[in-house]
Design a protein around this motif. Structure first.
Motif, short mmCIF file in Angstrom:
data_model
loop_
_atom_site.label_atom_id
_atom_site.label_comp_id
_atom_site.label_asym_id
_atom_site.label_seq_id
_atom_site.Cartn_x
_atom_site.Cartn_y
_atom_site.Cartn_z
N ASN A 51 25.40 55.37 -24.79
CA ASN A 51 24.02 55.55 -25.33
C ASN A 51 22.95 54.61 -24.50
O ASN A 51 21.74 54.60 -24.72
N LEU A 72 25.99 64.03 -21.53
CA LEU A 72 25.08 64.77 -22.59
C LEU A 72 25.41 64.92 -23.79
O LEU A 72 25.02 64.71 -24.87
N ARG A 75 25.72 61.57 -25.89
CA ARG A 75 24.40 61.38 -26.34
C ARG A 75 24.12 62.24 -27.70
O ARG A 75 23.34 61.98 -28.18
N ARG A 76 24.34 63.68 -27.34
CA ARG A 76 23.86 64.76 -28.34
C ARG A 76 24.73 64.57 -29.62
O ARG A 76 24.05 64.81 -30.63
N TYR A 77 25.85 64.39 -29.45
CA TYR A 77 26.58 64.93 -30.70
C TYR A 77 27.77 63.72 -31.08
O TYR A 77 28.54 64.05 -31.94
N PRO A 81 23.96 59.18 -32.45
CA PRO A 81 23.27 59.92 -31.62
C PRO A 81 22.33 58.77 -30.95
O PRO A 81 21.92 57.96 -31.53
N ARG A 85 15.68 58.97 -24.99
CA ARG A 85 16.23 59.48 -23.72
C ARG A 85 16.68 58.42 -22.91
O ARG A 85 16.04 57.49 -22.80
N ASP A 114 15.96 66.94 -23.47
CA ASP A 114 16.14 66.14 -24.96
C ASP A 114 17.03 65.00 -24.83
O ASP A 114 16.67 64.00 -25.53
N THR A 115 17.71 64.69 -23.80
CA THR A 115 18.39 63.77 -23.55
C THR A 115 18.17 62.59 -22.58
O THR A 115 18.62 61.50 -22.56
#
Length: 265
Positions: A51, A72, A75-77, A81, A85, A114-115
């Protein structure tokens, strides 16, 4: 400035190493992951929180970027989180290419914004990351490709060839570098390989000699290429220190005659 080899196998993942990926760290800079090939995300977890990293892609061949879709997902799930970005620098079509690789459905493109905040390299235009300055040099390789010259606040220089054939740009980016991390994908047999694309051990050594580097670190050697032969070629062409890197090795990049002190990871 410290260089940690996350992966160094050329063209594909190897039996002992992920594909291309290198972690560059300094006291007053974010951790930089230079290239993100297969297996790099797993290796990165031993050294840094995914992250927290900034990603720098030399080019978009699969062995240099295709663990980014895994980043991705992390970082998303992941259970924690990412708060914001991550920066990702790469060739101008990086968002499209990575989004296509990450898409849920064939023919679609995942919106990675988004990421990731994706930015394009500008040839010879330096980018600052805390105390580190990174300058991309467009090199000689089939897709849009860059080598990188990284300079820390003490003036120590790490030059990374990326994937390239012999060209003036790779010599310029390596000029006077304390450490030159250079690809050497095959042995020197001009009759048995295409012009450009990659460097031989001989060509890597010749670039290091002409650029006057402190130490040559060979990387991107495919599993089917003899490391011993590539090393022998480079040592015949360059009389400074030469070694072929291994996954999990770390090196301090210092501004001195010896240039590198090998560390244990």
């Amino acid at each position: 400035m410290r260089l940690t080899v996350l992966g160094c196998s050329g063209s594909v993942t190897g039996p002992d190493s992920p594909a291309s990926g290198y972690l560059v760290t300094a006291p007053d800079a974010p951790p930089l992951v230079v290239d993100f090939g297969g297996g790099v995300l797993g290796a990165l977890q031993r050294h840094a929180n995914p992250n927290d990293v900034t990603v720098l892609l030399s080019h978009l061949h699969a062995d240099h970027c295709l663990d980014v879709p895994g980043l991705l997902v992390w970082r998303r799930y992941g259970p924690e989180p990412a708060a914001e970005r991550a920066l990702l620098y790469g060739p101008e079509d990086a968002a499209l290419r990575l989004g296509t690789a990450s898409a849920e459905v064939g023919g679609e493109c995942d919106d990675v914004s988004d990421t990731l905040e994706v930015r394009g390299w500008v040839d010879r235009e330096p980018v600052k990351f805390g105390e580190l300055s990174v300058t991309p040099f467009k090199v000689f390789h089939p897709p849009q490709s860059y080598g990188l010259r990284v300079v820390d606040s003490a003036g120590a220089v790490l030059a990374y060839s990326g994937d390239t054939g012999a060209c003036s740009a790779v010599e310029e980016l390596a000029q006077g570098a304390d450490v030159f991390l250079c690809e050497a994908s095959w042995t020197h047999d001009p009759g048995n390989r295409p012009v450009g694309v990659h460097l031989s051990g001989t060509e890597a050594g010749e670039v290091a000699r002409r650029a006057g580097v402190g130490q040559l670190l060979l990387t991107h050697i495919p599993p089917w290429t003899s490391r011993e032969d590539v090393l022998a070629e480079a040592r015949a062409a360059f009389d400074g220190p030469v070694r072929a890197v291994n996954a999990s090795e770390s090196f301090d990049v210092v501004k001195s005659g010896s240039a590198v002190r090998r560390q244990t990871s």
